[in-house]
Motif scaffolding. Sequence first.
Motif, short mmCIF file in Angstrom:
data_model
loop_
_atom_site.label_atom_id
_atom_site.label_comp_id
_atom_site.label_asym_id
_atom_site.label_seq_id
_atom_site.Cartn_x
_atom_site.Cartn_y
_atom_site.Cartn_z
N PHE A 56 9.32 -1.19 -9.21
CA PHE A 56 8.56 -2.20 -8.48
C PHE A 56 8.94 -3.62 -8.89
O PHE A 56 8.87 -4.55 -8.07
N GLU B 11 11.69 -4.88 -9.32
CA GLU B 11 12.83 -5.37 -8.55
C GLU B 11 12.39 -6.00 -7.23
O GLU B 11 13.15 -6.70 -6.58
N ARG B 12 11.16 -5.71 -6.84
CA ARG B 12 10.64 -6.25 -5.57
C ARG B 12 10.03 -7.64 -5.74
O ARG B 12 9.66 -8.28 -4.75
N ILE C 242 4.29 -9.83 -0.77
CA ILE C 242 5.39 -9.00 -0.27
C ILE C 242 4.80 -7.99 0.71
O ILE C 242 3.61 -7.67 0.65
N MET D 126 4.24 -4.45 1.75
CA MET D 126 4.30 -3.12 1.14
C MET D 126 2.89 -2.55 1.07
O MET D 126 1.89 -3.28 1.03
#
Length: 258
Positions: free
Chosen positions: A158, A160-161, A192, A194
């Motif tokens: 996560f 990396e997001r 973000i 998601m």
Amino acid sequence: MRRTSAAPNDTPKRSPAEWLRGVGIAAAAGLFMGLAGAFGSDAAPLPLRLAYWVGMMVVGGVWGHVAAGFVQRRGWFGDRVWLQAALMIAVMTPPLTVSVWLATAWTFGAPLQLAALPWFFPPVLMVAAVMTGVNLLAGRTHAGPAPAPEQPAEPPRFLERLPLKLRGAELYAVESEDHYLRLHTERGSDLILMRLSDAVAELEGIEGAQTHRSWWVAKAAVADVRRGDGKAQLTLKNGVEVPVSRTHARALRAAGWY
């Protein structure tokens, strides 16, 4: 003879098990050499041969451990164990040569001639080298294979997001806002696209928990806990207040969050 590199006078002492193993190997070698009548000793009676060879090999084994400790305490050659072994052999052989010369004359009734002393050096050197190698290999076998180096743990997927401006920041919490997630970090927050359920799955590796259907919180980010009217509320390091639903309260209490 198993050592790692260390500073002088900073190596661990040889354990009693190492001493006993070395002496046992030396005694076994002496028994074999006595039975075989090694180096022309087969003309002597068997009991005399056994006493001579077992005794000399045990003396050599003890002296070998003393020499090993002398070399290793000084940290010479570091991890290059075979160079250490060569130095140990060089330290061991001269005094052992004199001991074997004297013991041979006394045991077998040979004349004690100084001119014969150099002839004892080659066989003593050979036996010392073989026994040092055997002890070195026995020590490595006893220690077992070297543990595999630990692989660094991969960071949770996560992270990396996180948007570029938040990369590397400590993640405090993840809050669901419609189809978006608001990421609360030590450097601020951002959104973000998601689902929270997918985010929770990718947060494995960070100690945290879902506190509400709309919140996931890192345990290390909790600065304060307030309880009242059967409910609880968490305050994060950045001052953000996070609700704790009844659905998740019991699990959080069991995990020691409050």
